[in-house]
Enzyme design. Sequence first.
Site, PDB file in Angstrom:
ATOM      1  N   GLY A   1       0.814  -1.205   0.000  1.00  0.00           N
ATOM      2  CA  GLY A   1       0.000   0.000   0.000  1.00  0.00           C
ATOM      3  C   GLY A   1       0.848   1.256   0.000  1.00  0.00           C
ATOM      4  N   SER A   2       0.328   2.308   0.634  1.00  0.00           N
ATOM      5  CA  SER A   2       0.887   3.653   0.448  1.00  0.00           C
ATOM      6  C   SER A   2       2.263   3.873   1.057  1.00  0.00           C
ATOM      7  CB  SER A   2      -0.094   4.687   0.998  1.00  0.00           C
ATOM      8  OG  SER A   2      -1.287   4.684   0.235  1.00  0.00           O
ATOM      9  N   THR A   3       2.748   2.980   1.906  1.00  0.00           N
ATOM     10  CA  THR A   3       4.118   3.148   2.391  1.00  0.00           C
ATOM     11  C   THR A   3       5.122   2.993   1.239  1.00  0.00           C
ATOM     12  OG1 THR A   3       4.033   0.828   3.080  1.00  0.00           O
ATOM     13  CG2 THR A   3       3.716   2.489   4.794  1.00  0.00           C
TER      14      THR A   3
END
Length: 724
Positions: free
Chosen positions: A333-335
Amino acid sequence: MSFKRIKRKIRKKNLTPMNNRKKVGIILFATSIGLFFLFAGRMIFVVAGGHVAGTSLEEKTKELYQGEQVIPAKRGTIYDRNGVAIAEDATSYSIYAVLSERYTSGDEKLFAQEKDFEKLAEIMHEQLGAKKSSALKKLKDGKEDNLYQVEFNPWGKNISEETKQKIEKAMEEAGVKGLYFEDHTKRMYPNGAFASHFIGYASPDKNEKLSGVTGLEAAYDDVLKGKDGKIVYQKDNNQNPLPGTVAEQVASEDGEDIYTTLDAGLQSYLETLLDQVAEETKPTEMTATLMQAKTGEFLAMSQRPTYNPETKEGLNDDSVWRNILVEDTYEPGSTMKIFTTAAAVNEGIFNENESFTSGKINVADATINDHDLGAKGVLTMRQALSWSSNVGMVMLEERLGDKWPEYLKQFGFGQSTYSGLPGESSGTLPTSNIVDQAMSAYGQSIGVTNFQMMRGYTAIANDGKMLQPHYIKKMVNPNTDKEIVTKPEVVGEPVTAETAEKVREYMRDVVESQNYGSAYDQYSVPGYNISAKTGTAQIFEDGAYLSGATNYIYSIALMLPSEDPEFILYLTLKQPESYPEGVLGKIANPLLNRAMEFQAQETDTEDSEDQQVTVEDYRNLDTETAVSDANKRGVNAVVVGTGSEVVKQSSTPGEKVMTNERLILLTDGTKELPDVRGWSKADILKLSNLLDIEVEFTGEGYCTKQSIEPYTEISNQKLKITLS
């Protein structure tokens, strides 16, 4: 011929009784002589050959009059970085009574005599809590059944050294004999659930020898187990040892002690914090890894669900066996946007003040949406990171073009970290499909492991230099006092120091920007600035992404202090029943606050610089095995190529090299040039010989620039290296 003629012929041949007896005597005499020579020949053959029907008479005699006792080697202790024991051997005992009257030494009776049964039962009652009647019945029944010895279950097992000594003293004072002890080595884990999947556990095998089953105990079993010794002695006719008759003694070699990089104080605190948040949110899985940014050393790591290696409580569920940190791949995801932003900044295509309309973007036949569906409206590129805009990241990925897949490789994705832990996955890179490439920019359509994410984060925290994650501080051989100390190893330099510093600055907005920080005011350590990035990843199962309010993997990546990070913390929380805002801060904030008080005690010694190790032959071995063994021996293995088997190595088998020296292993797959920035000229020459390519050097010192991009397939290109 007629019957009468035959009859006359037989009568004619008949001898007198005297002659018949004489003939029988001759036959018997001849037979006796034959048998004598037959037995004499057989005896000579047996004596000269020493074997009967393939069985050695010497060995049988030894078995009858010579005994052998194994001296078990002590399994190495696993410590934290400061010498706190995490896993260690302990001895317990089981008690038994010898009833056979043959168990004597000269005139001394060593067996349990029937007249002493009452006293022996009383001693076991007083020291072991056994019912006197039960112990007495066991003794009498054994005597009646003519048993050699009897054991006392279950209360006669797991007896401590202290209790054993009390029983022996009580027998001595009472003047009785007959109770004896068999020692059992067991593995103790005094901290309970404590990095359990990383440390693993060891259990007795079929020979009652402790053997690693999971985790570090299994991965380093050959280092920890040592070598058993033996004592050979003479026995009497009753098979009892004869005092003073030791014929041969081979000392045992204890296993090596392993000092991990874990800090017991931080690890224990992390376990407590994880328990609290797990109780509150009830996730299916959780992970936490705390790393020292400048060395790549893991200071604390754990997961939920977990188990107690001492009691095995929690191992009933099959899922608990997996070490999620290395075995499981997932979409982060966004990491992942940290790396997308870093690549764009590094390529000079990131304008932090550039504005765009958030909400959605079309890529081929797919529509990619932002998490808020564009509620914020116009964002800047800097806000695309802090507010976690998928649209902004896709725009950057499109500008990067073919550079983006190269950066994924340079950050180590799709490549094993070669941790040496069982079952490590290499992860998966996105396909060449344009939509998959776009989705990977915000952390989907790519499979990563926790260790890979931590390796990538070191490049951002450590001013562009990516470090090999490691968990061994040193290994100590108690037999020779030799130490192998593990040192930080740079495995790539995907971005410049200026890029890394800029990205950390942008990451501060995540917790500091009131309007555009996705985790505003949720993470803080008094007196320090924090760089952070949140993640909310969909879960792909059975060909589709799951739906539902909390069917996500929530995560946070933190670097502290932002200006010059000392620590990297990465947390994930999968499918919680509830996800209150800022709940991961209940782990991160107190742990990082305590970590800032942490003082690493370096254990470098003068001897470690001068120690040498012997290089083994790793050719034709599978890559994972070769790297694991090389690292255990104190060299830094570097894998070149995508194959699963080693075909060449930079140092010849048997060669002596310095500890922590690079050993380059060329595999049978596609030849790809590694990131050699930071390498010495000597190491690069070794690499060029393995790859059979021409290399040209400019300057002196260590590599700062290479003409062929890292992880590019090579054939006959000339490699130009700039040294400084």
